[in-house]
Design an enzyme around this catalytic site. Structure first.
Site, mmCIF file in Angstrom:
data_model
loop_
_atom_site.group_PDB
_atom_site.id
_atom_site.type_symbol
_atom_site.label_atom_id
_atom_site.label_comp_id
_atom_site.label_asym_id
_atom_site.label_seq_id
_atom_site.Cartn_x
_atom_site.Cartn_y
_atom_site.Cartn_z
ATOM 1 N N LYS A 194 69.628 40.265 40.484
ATOM 2 C CA LYS A 194 71.057 40.124 40.793
ATOM 3 C C LYS A 194 71.750 41.473 40.642
ATOM 4 O O LYS A 194 72.540 41.879 41.497
ATOM 5 C CB LYS A 194 71.696 39.063 39.873
ATOM 6 C CG LYS A 194 71.273 37.646 40.241
ATOM 7 C CD LYS A 194 71.636 36.610 39.177
ATOM 8 C CE LYS A 194 71.070 35.237 39.554
ATOM 9 N NZ LYS A 194 71.256 34.215 38.515
ATOM 10 N N GLN A 196 73.410 33.707 32.496
ATOM 11 C CA GLN A 196 72.113 33.225 32.976
ATOM 12 C C GLN A 196 71.637 32.043 32.129
ATOM 13 O O GLN A 196 71.556 32.134 30.909
ATOM 14 C CB GLN A 196 71.088 34.378 32.927
ATOM 15 C CG GLN A 196 69.747 34.033 33.543
ATOM 16 C CD GLN A 196 69.830 33.734 35.050
ATOM 17 O OE1 GLN A 196 70.515 34.401 35.799
ATOM 18 N NE2 GLN A 196 69.129 32.696 35.484
ATOM 19 N N ASP A 239 79.264 31.589 39.724
ATOM 20 C CA ASP A 239 78.129 30.663 39.788
ATOM 21 C C ASP A 239 78.593 29.280 40.253
ATOM 22 O O ASP A 239 77.775 28.436 40.615
ATOM 23 C CB ASP A 239 77.460 30.548 38.413
ATOM 24 C CG ASP A 239 76.126 31.283 38.355
ATOM 25 O OD1 ASP A 239 75.565 31.539 39.438
ATOM 26 O OD2 ASP A 239 75.667 31.584 37.251
#
Ligand code: NAD
Length: 292
Positions: free
Chosen positions: A52, A96, A119
Site C-alpha cells: 500500500k 491494518q 478503508d
C-alpha cells in the site's frame, strides 16, 4: 474464457489517479496523504502494508507508516488515531487488520474520522453505502466493482452468489451488487458457513464471488457454464518449492473451474491488486473532499 487481469486493470486505475494527482497539485492543492498503522509482525499484514505504501509513492501520494509492537495497549493506539484524525495533512487513515487480542477492533474502527475512513469500515461509511449515498466503499468490494466495470461485464438481472458474509468483503459486495446502478442490479444470494445446499445455489449463479478463506473451495461441479467467477480468497499454503516457503491460494479451484467460466480472476494477480487501487481511489477522494 477470459482472465480478469488485476495487473492490467489496477495499472490503468493507478495511471488515472497519477494523472489526476498531478493536475490536482498543479492547481495549488495539497498532496494526498495516506497514514497506515501496522501492529506486530504478521507476515501477510507486513506485505499488504508495504504494498500500500509503495503504491502511494507510485501515484504521487505521501504516505506514513506508523508501527507498534504486538503488545501495544489500546490507549496508545487510540491516542495515535486521534492524533492522525487531527492532523490536517493526513487525508486517509488505515489500520491494518487483524488487530491483537487486547485491542477492541470495533472501537478502533469507530474512532477513525469518517472523513478519513479510506478503508470504508466505519459504520457511517457502511450506512451511507447501504443507502446509496456518496461515501468510501470498502476497498475490496470497490476493487471488484472497478474490475467488472473495466471489462464491461453485464450485471443487470444476473443472479450473483456471494460466498461469505464478512463486514469487509461478503456483506458489502452483496449490497453493492444489488444496488440500482452499474455494476449492480443483480439478484443476490448471500451464502455463509451455515448455508445448506451451497452447491445447488452456486450452480444457479451467473456471477460467483468467493470470499470465505478456504483454499480451492469452489470446485468445477459447483459452477455453471459461462459463469463469471471472482476469487477474493488469499491464503498462504505451505509450499517447499517456493523460496518464501508458501504459495498464495484463492478460494477457487482455478485449474478446473476456469475452463467453464466466461470470466475469472486469478490468485494472485486478481482482486488483491484491485483492493490497493481502490484504496488509492478512496484516498484521493478523501483529499479532494477537503476542497468541496
Ligand atoms: P472472514 O473469515 O471474516 O469471513 C469468511 C466468511 O466465509 C464467513 O462469513 C463465513 O460464514 C463464510 N464461510 C466460512 N466457511 C464457509 C463454508 N464452508 N461455506 C460457506 N461459507 C463459509 O473472511 P474475510 O475477511 O471476508 O476474507 C475472506 C477471504 O478473502 C480470506 O482468504 C481473506 O484473506 C481474503 N481477502 C482478500 C482480500 C483481497 O484484497 N483480495 C481482502 C480481504 C480478504
Amino acid at each position: 474464457m477470459q482472465i480478469l487481469d488485476g495487473k492490467i486493470v489496477s495499472q490503468s486505475v493507478k495511471e488515472k489517479i497519477k494523472e489526476k494527482t498531478i493536475l490536482f497539485k498543479n492547481a495549488g492543492n495539497k498532496t494526498p496523504h495516506l497514514a497506515a498503522i501496522l501492529i506486530g509482525n504478521n507476515g501477510a499484514s507486513e506485505t499488504y502494508v508495504a504494498s500500500k505504501v509503495k503504491n502511494c509513492e507510485e501515484v504521487g501520494f505521501t504516505s506514513s507508516l506508523i508501527r507498534f509492537e504486538e503488545n501495544i495497549e489500546e490507549a496508545a493506539l487510540t491516542a495515535a488515531i486521534e492524533k492522525l484524525n487531527n492532523d490536517e495533512d493526513v487525508d486517509g487513515i488505515l489500520v491494518q487488520l487483524p488487530l491483537p487480542k487486547q485491542i477492541n477492533e470495533e472501537k478502533i474502527i469507530n474512532l477513525i474520522s469518517p472523513d478519513k475512513d479510506v478503508d470504508g469500515f466505519h459504520p457511517m461509511s457502511i450506512g451511507k453505502m447501504v443507502q446509496g449515498l456518496p461515501t468510501f466503499i470498502p476497498a475490496t468490494p470497490y476493487g471488484i466493482l472497478l474490475m467488472l466495470e473495466h471489462y464491461k461485464i453485464e450485471t443487470a438481472g444476473k443472479h450473483a452468489v456471494v460466498i461469505g458474509r464478512s463486514n469487509i468483503v461478503g456483506r458489502p459486495i452483496s449490497i453493492l451488487l444489488s444496488r440500482n446502478a452499474y455494476p449492480g442490479n443483480c439478484t443476490v444470494t448471500v451464502c455463509h458457513s451455515r448455508t445448506k445446499n451451497l452447491k445447488e445455489i452456486c450452480l444457479q449463479a451467473d456471477i460467483i464471488v468467493a470470499a470465505l478463506g478456504i483454499p480451492e473451495f469452489l470446485k468445477a461441479d459447483m459452477v455453471k457454464e459461462n459463469a463469471v467467477v471472482v476469487d477474493v480468497g488469499i491464503t498462504r499454503v505451505a509450499d517447499v518449492t517456493k523460496k518464501s516457503g508458501f504459495a498464495i491460494k484463492g478460494d477457487v479451484d482455478f485449474v478446473n473451474v476456469a475452463p467453464k467460466c466466461s470470466y475469472i480472476t486469478p490468485v494472485p494477480g486478481g482482486v488483491g491488486l484491485m483492493t490497493i487501487a481502490a484504496l488509492l481511489m478512496n484516498t484521493f477522494s478523501a483529499c479532494e473532499n477537503k476542497y468541496k
